[in-house]
Design an enzyme around this catalytic site. Structure first.
Site, PDB file in Angstrom:
ATOM      1  N   HIS A  60      -9.236  -9.728  -1.040  1.00 23.06           N
ATOM      2  CA  HIS A  60      -9.126  -9.558   0.416  1.00 23.06           C
ATOM      3  C   HIS A  60     -10.332 -10.310   0.993  1.00 23.06           C
ATOM      4  CE1 HIS A  60      -8.747  -6.950   4.159  1.00 23.06           C
ATOM      5  NE2 HIS A  60      -9.993  -7.371   4.253  1.00 23.06           N
ATOM      6  N   HIS A  94       0.867  -1.189   0.000  1.00 30.69           N
ATOM      7  CA  HIS A  94       0.000   0.000   0.000  1.00 30.69           C
ATOM      8  C   HIS A  94       0.899   1.232   0.000  1.00 30.69           C
ATOM      9  CE1 HIS A  94      -3.677  -2.328   0.779  1.00 30.69           C
ATOM     10  NE2 HIS A  94      -2.897  -3.110   1.497  1.00 30.69           N
ATOM     11  N   LEU A  95       0.827   2.004  -1.090  1.00 36.01           N
ATOM     12  CA  LEU A  95       1.726   3.162  -1.201  1.00 36.01           C
ATOM     13  C   LEU A  95       1.098   4.468  -0.697  1.00 36.01           C
ATOM     14  CD1 LEU A  95       3.632   2.599  -4.577  1.00 36.01           C
ATOM     15  CD2 LEU A  95       4.483   2.322  -2.242  1.00 36.01           C
ATOM     16  N   ARG A  96      -0.216   4.477  -0.497  1.00 37.41           N
ATOM     17  CA  ARG A  96      -0.919   5.634   0.093  1.00 37.41           C
ATOM     18  C   ARG A  96      -0.967   6.885  -0.789  1.00 37.41           C
ATOM     19  NH1 ARG A  96      -3.195   2.161   3.066  1.00 37.41           N
ATOM     20  NH2 ARG A  96      -2.271   1.586   5.053  1.00 37.41           N
ATOM     21  N   HIS A 102      -3.063 -12.263   1.463  1.00 40.93           N
ATOM     22  CA  HIS A 102      -2.817 -12.465   2.909  1.00 40.93           C
ATOM     23  C   HIS A 102      -3.673 -13.562   3.556  1.00 40.93           C
ATOM     24  CE1 HIS A 102      -6.153  -9.623   2.852  1.00 40.93           C
ATOM     25  NE2 HIS A 102      -5.375  -8.594   2.592  1.00 40.93           N
ATOM     26  N   ASP A 112       1.940  -6.996   2.533  1.00 37.83           N
ATOM     27  CA  ASP A 112       0.773  -6.194   2.896  1.00 37.83           C
ATOM     28  C   ASP A 112       1.241  -4.929   3.626  1.00 37.83           C
ATOM     29  OD1 ASP A 112      -1.793  -5.260   3.160  1.00 37.83           O
ATOM     30  OD2 ASP A 112      -2.447  -6.758   4.624  1.00 37.83           O
TER      31      ASP A 112
HETATM   32 ZN   LIG Z   1      -6.217  -6.776   2.438  1.00 35.97          ZN
END
Ligand SMILES: [Zn+2]
Lengths: 429, 311
Positions: free
Chosen positions: A180, A64-66, A232, A305
């Protein structure tokens, strides 16, 4: 520029390569493998990586690079720096940004930001518009813009119908839908449900919330014939279902995070919000099943993650704190400490799960260690003992439960796109 | 004899001798409460903050009275913050309070683990006045005090906690404390209100209220949180009352001397019928009085820890 790496073990299971040699790299291209003479080394920067290992550049497909949206927590650049420091030359970034990666503009924005960086950044497109689970995102447009998969990560794809459509659409481009897995009607707690949640008095979510969606997804993958990738994975049941589905020939793959093979819900007894993630840390039984799944190939991939959060947001009441931890800079160390040195996996299996399989699933070429190839390499010292220090992280965020943990094994350097990262510095080669 | 810990975060892990000491100390303070002048100078010069992030007038008043009776300086901080901004407010508040160099913090919070968090960032003695569905140790202690007062002992008694165990902080403190003191503890309620694996704490689970009445010496009846009805973990209040409520007809059926506790406030006609709530078996108002004495004992033992240690 010319660099020479002396006495290194070249290791790439994809090429059946495992031999000791010197490496001559000129202008970013592997020019010679073998014994490099003093004459050939002239004018070169020489690295003595005696008895260290050179593998294809590692790849993390769940980051997650935001950016865009929460640049205070991470940006494309700081996340890529973190990846390089952790030994990765490629990452796939998840679409739960603001706005979500649900248009070609956002894909191009991220690719533009990453363009000059050593690390290859591949956006994953949202499966639904705004990740809201209501209507299909412009998947053809996203494919054309260069996404490597589709996901509503952060959330489950809300309906079976939408997932079916997403699978059918992604199937046209042979891209995976990355899921997810969390049944939202059962989820919503702050930790795994069981004895520990009862003991701690924390609201909890049952592991079956994951299992139900894994089951749904496998069934729809079989029905549509498209690739589903379970992100995940964290429960025993889910591992068992993926194993059976693979035996049936269903196109399912799965990944696990280092925290899910290293920690259990016991870690929450400190009420440290850096132990709060989603999926939550599970039980010892689940961890054992995960280790089994890693061994027998049910779990194809190790991915971090990597989920940066500001200190202000993490340092609050447990129930209200956001989920997730940063992981890029501890991932290799944890894989080597917990899997290689504890004899769960061989080095070959680890490199498959951290460099080869992710690229295969995302239809990306696997880097070769061969004369004439552009160097895309990670240099690893599997025996270096070091202490995690979140303050030294290149990531903008420091939310890790592994601070002060002793690890064995570390990336020394990476090379990609005619650049090298070594001893905290990037430079052109 | 000093206590095992300089905080009271919960009754989990608190040794029997400490519980004994607190209950015995509370006996002394209980006597003080009967005097015309109910004030002792024990905590003179100590500053205590009552940090209530969740509304609980009863618990706060009980703590406040206990503190006044011990002559402590008191600062009250109550807020029920909006959930969105909660985190920031919480951290800032705590930092501010800590900067004022207080001796003790009594904390109440809707999120489990907040008292533990305070011990990491504050030097004060921390007393948990209820955190999430985790613990409410002074409630557990006052329940044990009241039981001991009634029976002269705790060991060997059969105590059943009735109601929404999943969302209760009183239940866990009772279970930990009573088990340590040698009671035989069970829980009773609809299956949807019993948290998973609770048997691993060494308690029996029953789903019949008649069985609970028949087999126990004490029922500690929890408050049904009316707002939980929306969450649909039980069908309706009416049905709950019919199947899990305690009524005089039910009690008469077994014709036995049972003691009924309730942490208050009572939902009359839900967990207890009105006649039971006012009837001969309950000791609910004794609990309230004992609560002050028990809290005085806890404040005294923690507040004078250093002086007693140095003696
Ligand atoms: Zn997730």
């Amino acid at each position: 520029m010319k660099i020479v790496i002396k006495n290194i073990t070249l290791f790439n299971p994809y090429q059946n390569l495992n031999k000791k040699a010197d490496l001559l790299i000129i202008d970013g291209t592997i020019t010679k493998i073998g014994s490099i003479s003093a004459g050939e080394s002239e004018g070169a920067r020489v690295f003595e990586f005696d008895n260290k290992i050179c593998t294809p550049g590692l790849f993390d497909m769940h980051v997650h690079l935001r950016e865009p949206g929460r640049e205070d927590e991470e940006t494309v650049i700081t996340g890529s720096n973190s990846a390089a420091a952790g030994g990765f030359t490629g990452i796939a970034c998840m679409p739960n940004t603001t706005p979500a990666i649900d248009s070609a503009e956002v894909v191009n924005f991220i690719k533009q930001k990453a363009k000059l960086h050593l690390v290859d950044v591949f956006p994953v497109g949202a499966a639904s518009c705004g990740r809201k689970g209501e209507s299909l995102s412009p998947m053809a447009e996203l494919f054309e813009a260069g996404v490597v998969g589709f996901s509503d990560d952060g959330s489950v794809i809300k309906s079976a119908k939408l997932l079916r459509f997403a699978l059918e659409y992604a199937g046209m481009y042979n891209l995976p839908v990355i899921e997810h897995c969390e049944d939202e009607s059962l989820a919503g707690g702050a930790m795994n449900e069981g004895f520990t949640s009862t003991f701690l008095g924390l609201p909890a979510m049952p592991s079956v919330a994951e299992d139900l969606i894994v089951m749904r997804d496998i069934i729809l993958s079989e029905y549509t014939g498209s690739k589903i990738h379970i992100a995940h994975i964290s429960t025993k049941n889910a591992v068992e279902m993926v194993r059976l589905a693979k035996q049936k020939g269903i196109k399912v793959t799965s990944e696990v995070t280092p925290h899910h093979f290293t920690l259990t819900e016991e870690a929450l007894k400190s009420y440290d919000t850096n132990t709060k993630m989603n999926p939550p840390l599970r039980t010892k039984d689940d961890v054992e099943a995960i280790l089994e799944g890693l061994k027998d190939g049910t779990i194809d991939i190790i991915a971090s993650d990597h989920a940066p959060h500001s200190i202000e947001e993490k340092e609050m009441e447990f129930v209200d704190a956001p989920n997730g931890i940063v992981g890029l800079e501890t991932e290799l160390g944890l894989a080597l400490s917990e899997l290689l040195h504890k004899k769960v996996l061989s080095l070959e299996q680890i490199i498959e799960k951290m460099a080869i399989n992710p690229r295969k699933i995302l239809n990306l070429p696997v880097p070769q260690i061969r004369e004439g190839e552009l160097a895309n390499l990670t240099f690893i010292d599997p025996d270096q003992i070091w202490t995690v220090d979140v303050k030294s992280f290149k990531s903008k965020s420091k939310n890790s439960p592994f601070d002060k943990r002793l690890l064995t094994g570390k990336a020394l350097a990476v090379i990609n796109k005619k650049q090298m990262y070594f001893e905290d510095k990037f430079f052109d080669i | 004899m000093p206590l095992f810990s300089r905080h009271l975060l919960g009754l989990q892990g608190v040794p029997r001798e400490d519980i004994q000491l607190i209950l015995d100390t509370a006996v002394t303070f209980r006597e003080v409460l009967e005097r015309p002048i109910k004030r002792v100078p024990t905590l003179q010069g100590k500053t205590i903050v009552n940090l209530f992030f969740e509304n609980s007038t009863r618990t706060r008043i009980s703590f406040e009275l206990a503190q006044k009776r011990l002559s402590a300086d008191i600062v009250n901080f109550s807020t029920s913050t909006s959930s969105t901004k909660k985190g920031e407010t919480f951290k800032d508040t705590v930092k501010n309070i800590e900067a004022m160099k207080v001796d003790m913090i009594v904390v109440r919070h809707a999120s489990s683990g907040v008292p533990q968090y305070l011990t990491r960032i504050s030097n004060a003695n921390i007393i948990n006045a209820g955190d999430g569905a985790h613990e409410h140790p002074t409630q557990g202690l006052l329940d044990m005090y009241s039981i001991r007062e009634k029976f002269g002992k705790i060991e060997g008694l059969k105590v059943c906690i009735v109601g929404d165990i999943s969302h209760s902080r009183v239940a866990l403190s009772n279970i930990f404390g009573l088990k340590t003191m040698g009671a035989d503890v069970s829980v009773c309620g609809p299956a949807t209100m019993i948290p998973r694996c609770i048997e691993k704490l060494g308690v029996k689970v029953v789903h019949s209220i008649d069985q609970a009445i028949e087999q126990n010496d004490v029922l500690n009846v929890l408050r049904i949180q009316l707002e939980r009805q929306a969450g649909a973990s039980f069908p309706s209040l009416r049905e709950y009352h019919n199947y899990f409520g305690i009524t005089s007809e039910r009690l008469e059926k077994f014709n036995k001397n049972i003691v009924i506790l309730h942490p208050g406030p009572i939902n009359r006609g839900v967990e207890l019928s009105s006649d039971v709530a006012d009837g001969p078996f309950q000791i609910i108002l004794d609990q309230v009085t004992n609560g002050v004495a028990v809290r005085m004992a806890v404040l005294y033992l923690l507040g004078t820890l250093n002086t007693r240690e140095s003696r």
